[in-house]
Design an enzyme around this catalytic site. Structure first.
Site, PDB file in Angstrom:
ATOM      1  N   THR A 133       0.834  -1.209   0.000  1.00  0.00           N
ATOM      2  CA  THR A 133       0.000   0.000   0.000  1.00  0.00           C
ATOM      3  C   THR A 133       0.865   1.253   0.000  1.00  0.00           C
ATOM      4  O   THR A 133       0.544   2.236  -0.663  1.00  0.00           O
ATOM      5  CB  THR A 133      -0.963  -0.016   1.209  1.00  0.00           C
ATOM      6  OG1 THR A 133      -1.805  -1.174   1.103  1.00  0.00           O
ATOM      7  CG2 THR A 133      -1.847   1.216   1.225  1.00  0.00           C
TER       8      THR A 133
ATOM      9  N   CYS B 143       9.607 -16.392   5.827  1.00  0.00           N
ATOM     10  CA  CYS B 143      10.332 -16.941   4.678  1.00  0.00           C
ATOM     11  C   CYS B 143       9.895 -18.397   4.491  1.00  0.00           C
ATOM     12  O   CYS B 143       9.179 -18.948   5.334  1.00  0.00           O
ATOM     13  CB  CYS B 143      11.836 -16.850   4.917  1.00  0.00           C
ATOM     14  SG  CYS B 143      12.424 -18.039   6.139  1.00  0.00           S
TER      15      CYS B 143
ATOM     16  N   GLU C 273      -5.689  -3.376  -2.141  1.00  0.00           N
ATOM     17  CA  GLU C 273      -6.236  -4.686  -1.741  1.00  0.00           C
ATOM     18  C   GLU C 273      -7.123  -5.285  -2.838  1.00  0.00           C
ATOM     19  O   GLU C 273      -8.250  -5.705  -2.576  1.00  0.00           O
ATOM     20  CB  GLU C 273      -7.049  -4.546  -0.446  1.00  0.00           C
ATOM     21  CG  GLU C 273      -6.299  -3.897   0.699  1.00  0.00           C
ATOM     22  CD  GLU C 273      -5.556  -4.870   1.587  1.00  0.00           C
ATOM     23  OE1 GLU C 273      -5.231  -5.975   1.110  1.00  0.00           O
ATOM     24  OE2 GLU C 273      -5.295  -4.516   2.739  1.00  0.00           O
TER      25      GLU C 273
ATOM     26  N   CYS D 234      11.169 -11.826   7.272  1.00  0.00           N
ATOM     27  CA  CYS D 234      10.689 -12.947   8.070  1.00  0.00           C
ATOM     28  C   CYS D 234      10.747 -12.587   9.561  1.00  0.00           C
ATOM     29  O   CYS D 234      11.776 -12.098  10.045  1.00  0.00           O
ATOM     30  CB  CYS D 234      11.524 -14.189   7.792  1.00  0.00           C
ATOM     31  SG  CYS D 234      11.083 -15.590   8.841  1.00  0.00           S
TER      32      CYS D 234
END
Ligand SMILES: [Zn+2]
Length: 204
Positions: free
Chosen positions: A18, A176, A83, A144
């Site tokens: 976004t 990850c 979205e 991650c």
């Protein structure tokens, strides 16, 4: 009239999709329109807000007719969808892919951002279809939550089993492949022993 173009920004949650969309919208020199899914009221009815707090005014539209016949679209040279994976039944009416194709044919430049996979690692059909007709795809990744390497998956760490559950860092985190339970290279560790396989299909 020359055709417009389509750019698709994809990735897991917390990848800055976004933010990237709003940055492109802000730097666009011309009339433009921002559109977000109408049911997503996490951050306010007519506002797109990123996870780190940047906001912009956006239209809440519920079907393709509203988009194609809106006054704002008549004037616009570019349209930005946030979205985009949520522009589908039961939240949205009509064929968003055909709608976007119509906008491109009218000469508009379209930029969409959205999740490419749900929390089970299954693709969102809208993103897959948009990639096929896109002029440019921008895959983003997050970090991650376990090892800080590049994360392409969204991991659901808590929450209900409802089909749709909006949430942010309280429910989801980026992972990850090594730390993502549905991945073929998943490596269970002491810090990561939650079994998400019992959850129902979740669309976010
Ligand atoms: Zn990891």
């Amino acid at each position: 009239m020359p055709k417009g173009s389509l750019e698709v920004i994809t990735g897991p949650m917390f990848a800055g999709k976004t933010s990237a969309l709003l940055k492109k919208a802000r730097s666009f020199d011309g009339e433009m329109m921002l559109i977000k899914p109408s049911f997503d009221t996490r951050y306010g009815i007519c506002e797109i807000k990123t996870h780190d707090g940047v906001a912009a005014e956006a239209f809440n539209l519920t079907n393709t007719d509203e988009i194609l016949s809106s006054d704002a679209i008549e004037k616009a040279q570019a349209v930005f969808f946030d979205e985009i994976q949520f522009f589908t039944e039961p939240y949205f009416g009509g064929d968003i892919i055909a709608c976007i194709q119509t906008l491109i044919d009218r000469g508009l430049n379209v930029v969409c951002c959205g999740l490419d996979m749900n929390w089970k690692g299954e693709p969102f059909e809208i993103i897959a279809k948009l990639k096929k007709i896109a002029d440019r795809c921008i895959p983003l990744h997050a970090r991650c939550a376990i090892c800080n390497e590049d994360a392409i998956f969204t991991y659901k760490c808590s929450g209900s089993k409802s089909d749709i559950e909006l949430g942010a860092a309280d429910i989801y985190e980026p992972r990850c492949a090594k730390h993502y339970p549905f991945s073929s290279v998943y490596e269970p560790s002491e810090t990561n022993d939650v079994d998400t396989r019992q959850g129902d299909l979740f669309d976010f």
